[in-house]
Design an enzyme around this catalytic site. Structure first.
Site, PDB file in Angstrom:
ATOM      1  N   ASP A 121      -7.626  10.585  14.507  1.00  0.00           N
ATOM      2  CA  ASP A 121      -7.331  11.762  13.680  1.00  0.00           C
ATOM      3  C   ASP A 121      -5.962  11.645  13.041  1.00  0.00           C
ATOM      4  O   ASP A 121      -5.721  12.204  11.968  1.00  0.00           O
ATOM      5  CB  ASP A 121      -7.433  13.032  14.518  1.00  0.00           C
ATOM      6  CG  ASP A 121      -8.904  13.334  14.764  1.00  0.00           C
ATOM      7  OD1 ASP A 121      -9.454  12.794  15.723  1.00  0.00           O
ATOM      8  OD2 ASP A 121      -9.492  14.040  13.935  1.00  0.00           O
TER       9      ASP A 121
HETATM   10  C1  LIG Z   1     -14.116   8.970  11.634  1.00  0.00           C
HETATM   11  S1  LIG Z   1     -13.848  10.381  12.552  1.00  0.00           S
HETATM   12  C2  LIG Z   1     -12.365  10.086  13.488  1.00  0.00           C
HETATM   13  C3  LIG Z   1     -11.968  11.248  14.321  1.00  0.00           C
HETATM   14  O1  LIG Z   1     -11.842  12.378  13.526  1.00  0.00           O
HETATM   15  C4  LIG Z   1     -12.955  11.475  15.486  1.00  0.00           C
HETATM   16  O2  LIG Z   1     -12.835  10.426  16.391  1.00  0.00           O
HETATM   17  C5  LIG Z   1     -12.640  12.777  16.163  1.00  0.00           C
HETATM   18  O3  LIG Z   1     -11.811  12.859  17.030  1.00  0.00           O
HETATM   19  C6  LIG Z   1     -13.339  13.968  15.629  1.00  0.00           C
HETATM   20  O4  LIG Z   1     -12.913  15.172  16.206  1.00  0.00           O
HETATM   21  P1  LIG Z   1     -13.594  16.525  15.735  1.00  0.00           P
HETATM   22  O5  LIG Z   1     -12.913  17.569  16.573  1.00  0.00           O
HETATM   23  O6  LIG Z   1     -15.051  16.408  16.010  1.00  0.00           O
HETATM   24  O7  LIG Z   1     -13.262  16.694  14.269  1.00  0.00           O
END
Ligand SMILES: CSC[C@@H](O)[C@@H](O)C(=O)COP(=O)(O)O
Length: 355
Positions: free
Chosen positions: A246
């Site tokens: 993220d």
């Molecule tokens: C290519 S998506 C990468 C990250 O955003 C993913 O690993 C993740 O942690 C998603 O978290 P989320 O809370 O579902 O948005």
């Protein structure tokens, strides 16, 4: 057919409601920035790249039908709306980076006397629309580099086994995926023996979304609960762990879905290489380390309930951080669209992009 989280055609934007998956496949319409903010905040669309793309496209949909009196007015509106979209979810950096780039573009276009109001709008909208194609191209490149890197870990034409966490696939991006893109490429190359995907409590992106994508693409896979990672690493001969990001700080510390850090610690103990797969749009060079990453805390209800069903004892206190930070020292490599880098190589790579 691959799954599409985002449909953008003829200036209409629809997203696949990920709260309903896998039970229901339902697209919902995003008519502007207010809708964009809501679907991101409620996690009807999620995953760092998809958040940025949907946020920016929601602005495109709104701008297309709006009339502006001047370039200055348009610039001001763009800036306000992008900053609002950035506030929808704080940890994933892709939306913030996209907003900064688009605000810079709006500033440049509004200052350039050779550009008319209509031309400014057209150029701005085109830049947003190009994000979809760029994200898919970046993911395919990540897939190629990542597959090559992991295959270099085995001899001859041996098959590999990979463990992943959360959902980083077509549902989290414009298409194909980052960590799941690497897995897709290994599968296409017929070099993937098996994938283990974690359930990813509390929100179950692994059980609901990654498992759905793997079954859809007929990739050989097994779902495990999060507390089984150590056992799988000990007994199942896993070649590598690959997860998404993220936000990657300048030193390579990486925020990703809660639980990633403990998987990285376990991978180190079992001497299994741990990789991050992410485009450069997830790298935040403005922060020196992961200590500066704001971690989103989500409602208790995501822990106490599964759907409408309460599973936790009433009255219990909860702590629900959506992400954790994996220190760079646990990361074997960051797989990007430009190649695979050790965390300490990131700064130099970033310098080259901005030259
Ligand atoms: C290519 S998506 C990468 C990250 O955003 C993913 O690993 C993740 O942690 C998603 O978290 P989320 O809370 O579902 O948005």
């Amino acid at each position: 057919m691959s799954l599409r989280a985002i449909k953008y055609e003829n200036n209409t934007l629809e997203i696949l409601d990920q709260l309903l998956l896998p039970a229901q496949t339902k697209y919902i319409s995003v008519r502007g920035v207010e809708d964009g903010w809501k679907v991101i905040n409620k996690m009807q669309v999620r995953g760092a790249p998809a958040i940025a793309i949907v946020g920016c496209l929601s602005l495109a949909v709104e701008l297309k039908n709006e009339k502006f009196e001047s370039k200055k007015q348009m610039r001001q509106e763009i800036e306000g709306k992008l900053n609002y979209l950035v506030s929808s979810r704080p940890t994933a950096v892709n939306m913030k980076i996209a907003a900064e780039e688009l605000i810079d573009l709006a500033n440049q276009l509004s200052k350039d006397d050779s550009v008319s109001l209509d031309e400014m709008k057209a150029k701005f909208l085109q830049t947003i629309e190009d994000m979809l194609a760029k994200d898919i191209a970046d993911n395919k490149a990540i897939g190629d580099y990542g597959a090559k890197e992991i295959l270099a870990r085995v001899s001859g034409d041996h098959l590999v086994r990979v463990l992943t966490h959360c959902n980083t696939g077509s549902l989290a991006t414009a298409n194909y995926g980052t960590a799941l893109g690497v897995i897709r490429t290994l599968h296409k190359m017929k070099r993937l023996e098996h994938i283990y995907c974690t359930e990813t409590r509390p929100y179950n992106q692994g059980a609901r979304l990654t498992a759905y994508e793997l079954v859809h693409d007929k990739i050989p896979a097994t779902l495990i609960v999060d507390s089984m990672v150590a056992a799988v690493l000990k007994h199942r001969n896993v070649t590598a762990v690959v997860v998404g990001a993220d936000r990657v700080a300048a030193n390579g510390d990486t925020a990703n879905k809660i639980g990633t850090y403990q998987i990285a610690v376990l991978a180190k103990y079992h001497e299994v290489p741990f990789y991050i797969a992410a485009p450069f749009t997830s790298v935040d060079m403005s922060i020196p380390s992961g200590d500066h990453i704001v971690i989103e805390e989500r409602p208790d209800r995501e822990m106490t309930h599964v759907g409408e069903h309460r599973i936790a004892a009433k009255g219990i206190a909860c702590w629900n951080p959506a992400f954790d930070v994996t220190p760079a020292s646990l990361i074997a490599g960051i797989i990007t669209e430009r190649g695979v880098f050790r965390p300490e190589q990131l700064k130099e790579q970033f310098g080259q992009i901005n030259k």
